[in-house]
Motif scaffolding. Structure first.
Motif, mmCIF file in Angstrom:
data_model
loop_
_atom_site.group_PDB
_atom_site.id
_atom_site.type_symbol
_atom_site.label_atom_id
_atom_site.label_comp_id
_atom_site.label_asym_id
_atom_site.label_seq_id
_atom_site.Cartn_x
_atom_site.Cartn_y
_atom_site.Cartn_z
ATOM 1 N N ASP A 208 -44.367 139.067 29.647
ATOM 2 C CA ASP A 208 -43.551 138.365 28.544
ATOM 3 C C ASP A 208 -43.394 137.011 29.186
ATOM 4 O O ASP A 208 -43.555 136.148 28.671
ATOM 5 C CB ASP A 208 -42.439 139.123 28.065
ATOM 6 C CG ASP A 208 -41.725 138.575 26.997
ATOM 7 O OD1 ASP A 208 -42.414 138.212 25.834
ATOM 8 O OD2 ASP A 208 -40.665 137.936 27.274
ATOM 9 N N HIS A 209 -42.752 136.893 30.213
ATOM 10 C CA HIS A 209 -42.673 135.974 30.990
ATOM 11 C C HIS A 209 -42.670 136.166 32.703
ATOM 12 O O HIS A 209 -42.695 137.368 32.802
ATOM 13 C CB HIS A 209 -41.573 135.153 30.690
ATOM 14 C CG HIS A 209 -39.955 135.820 30.974
ATOM 15 N ND1 HIS A 209 -39.895 136.681 29.935
ATOM 16 C CD2 HIS A 209 -39.206 136.169 31.906
ATOM 17 C CE1 HIS A 209 -38.693 137.461 30.071
ATOM 18 N NE2 HIS A 209 -38.432 137.065 31.628
ATOM 19 N N ASP A 243 -47.292 123.273 29.920
ATOM 20 C CA ASP A 243 -46.641 123.480 28.457
ATOM 21 C C ASP A 243 -45.391 122.484 28.462
ATOM 22 O O ASP A 243 -44.215 122.763 29.304
ATOM 23 C CB ASP A 243 -46.384 124.660 28.024
ATOM 24 C CG ASP A 243 -45.915 124.775 26.604
ATOM 25 O OD1 ASP A 243 -45.636 123.718 26.095
ATOM 26 O OD2 ASP A 243 -45.529 125.962 26.056
ATOM 27 N N ALA A 246 -42.132 123.899 27.427
ATOM 28 C CA ALA A 246 -41.548 125.092 28.356
ATOM 29 C C ALA A 246 -41.203 124.268 29.652
ATOM 30 O O ALA A 246 -40.776 124.945 30.587
ATOM 31 C CB ALA A 246 -42.490 126.099 28.828
ATOM 32 N N ASN A 280 -42.143 131.051 30.433
ATOM 33 C CA ASN A 280 -42.779 131.766 29.265
ATOM 34 C C ASN A 280 -44.119 131.062 28.843
ATOM 35 O O ASN A 280 -43.876 129.993 28.402
ATOM 36 C CB ASN A 280 -41.865 132.132 28.161
ATOM 37 C CG ASN A 280 -42.302 132.861 27.121
ATOM 38 O OD1 ASN A 280 -43.640 133.278 27.216
ATOM 39 N ND2 ASN A 280 -41.690 133.119 26.053
ATOM 40 N N LYS A 281 -45.267 131.445 29.150
ATOM 41 C CA LYS A 281 -46.523 130.920 28.947
ATOM 42 C C LYS A 281 -46.505 130.890 27.246
ATOM 43 O O LYS A 281 -47.129 129.765 26.816
ATOM 44 C CB LYS A 281 -47.685 131.192 29.545
ATOM 45 C CG LYS A 281 -48.983 130.713 29.295
ATOM 46 C CD LYS A 281 -50.002 131.440 30.170
ATOM 47 C CE LYS A 281 -51.294 130.555 30.014
ATOM 48 N NZ LYS A 281 -52.069 130.855 28.773
ATOM 49 N N GLY A 282 -46.361 132.086 26.622
ATOM 50 C CA GLY A 282 -46.360 131.988 25.085
ATOM 51 C C GLY A 282 -47.671 132.244 24.626
ATOM 52 O O GLY A 282 -48.111 132.550 23.466
ATOM 53 N N SER A 283 -48.555 132.590 25.666
ATOM 54 C CA SER A 283 -49.950 133.194 25.370
ATOM 55 C C SER A 283 -50.606 133.981 26.369
ATOM 56 O O SER A 283 -50.019 133.958 27.628
ATOM 57 C CB SER A 283 -51.125 132.080 25.025
ATOM 58 O OG SER A 283 -51.124 131.104 25.932
#
Length: 309
Positions: A208-209, A243, A246, A280-283
């Motif tokens: 998730d992160h 990112d 982020a 947290n990459k988000g992907s």
């Protein structure tokens, strides 16, 4: 009658002879007087010619001497200038001398004595300048010796300074190297949506992160100051995980602009300090090996890696 006539003629003949002798004597005296006057005039003219010739020779000699003095003065001026002496007064004298040379031919012969006196005066001046040249030579020789000694001392001092600078540079290099911060105990964990932590390698569904832990090593040489600690994660494709939303950004490293994944500002107080970064990459992550590097200022503090499978 004939006797009286003959007596009369006889008496006139001695008288005529006597008159002729007197006339001859007078003529001779006149000739002698005339020749004497001629001789006197000739001698007088010859003497004047000799005097005129002597006067002209004296004038020529005086002018040549004056011209010679001008050339000699040029030589002295050049030598004194080369030796660092004062030549302004001599240049004024030189100008005056040249003016006198120009006006020389226009002046009357009765100035010979004055010119000769000036020639003698210039000779004395040249002798005085010769003494000045010798004095300046001695002074310059003395200064040259002192200058040589000063150059030797300066060279020795420069060598000492050079050695000190080299030692200082080496010491500064050692201090700079010793003051660089390092990280240890680097730990990279995947945290799932349920909060479970897993070490590498891990799968995308478990991420998730990311949680990144490490410890900055104690350093008693480093200055106490604020530091920006940068974490850079590079994927298997060579691209940086980046990112802006982020907290990602750019920094300069080895003269080139580079990306960092996440950053944290701290105060380093020379003591060991533990840091934790969450990202947290988000992907999903591409499968493969990731390299994690830690930077501060313009140098790398350490690195580690993790695998996504």
């Amino acid at each position: 009658m004939e006797n009286k006539s003959s007596a009369s003629e006889a008496s006139r003949t001695p008288e005529k002879g006597q008159n002729k002798r007197i006339f001859t004597v007078i003529l001779v005296l006149l000739l002698l007087a005339a020749s004497g006057a001629f001789v006197y005039k000739y001698l007088e003219s010859s003497e004047l010619a000799k005097q005129n010739q002597l006067t002209q020779e004296q004038l020529d000699q005086a002018y040549n001497d004056l011209d010679s003095m001008s050339n000699e003065l040029d030589t002295r001026i050049l030598k004194i200038a080369q030796l660092g002496g004062e030549i302004d007064t001599l240049l004024q004298i030189k100008t005056q001398l040249e003016e006198e040379k120009k006006a020389f031919r226009k002046k009357a012969y009765n100035q010979i004595n004055d010119l000769q006196g000036k020639v003698n005066g210039y000779k004395e001046l040249l002798l005085a300048q010769d003494e000045e040249i010798e004095r300046l030579k001695v002074l310059n020789d003395s200064l040259m010796v002192e200058n040589t000694e000063l150059k030797v001392a300066a060279n020795n001092l420069n060598e000492s300074i050079k050695d000190l600078n080299q030692s200082k540079a080496k010491l500064e290099e050692k201090v700079a190297t010793a003051s660089k911060l390092k990280v240890e105990k680097v730990e990279i964990l995947a945290i799932s949506s349920s909060g479970k932590e897993r070490p590498s390698p891990f799968k995308n569904r478990h991420i998730d992160h990311l949680k990144i832990n490490f410890e900055i090593v104690e350093n008693r040489v480093a200055p106490i100051e604020g530091k920006g600690i940068l974490v850079k994660i590079t994927g298997p494709d060579g691209n940086v995980v980046f990112d802006v939303a982020a907290g990602s950004g750019t920094f300069m490293y080895e003269g080139r602009e580079s990306f960092y994944t996440v950053k944290k500002d701290i105060l380093f107080d020379r003591n060991s300090q533990a840091l934790t970064f969450l990202y947290n990459k988000g992907s999903d992550y591409e499968l493969g090996k990731y390299v994690l590097e830690v930077f501060t200022d313009d140098y790398k503090m350490g690195e580690a890696s993790f695998i996504v499978k």
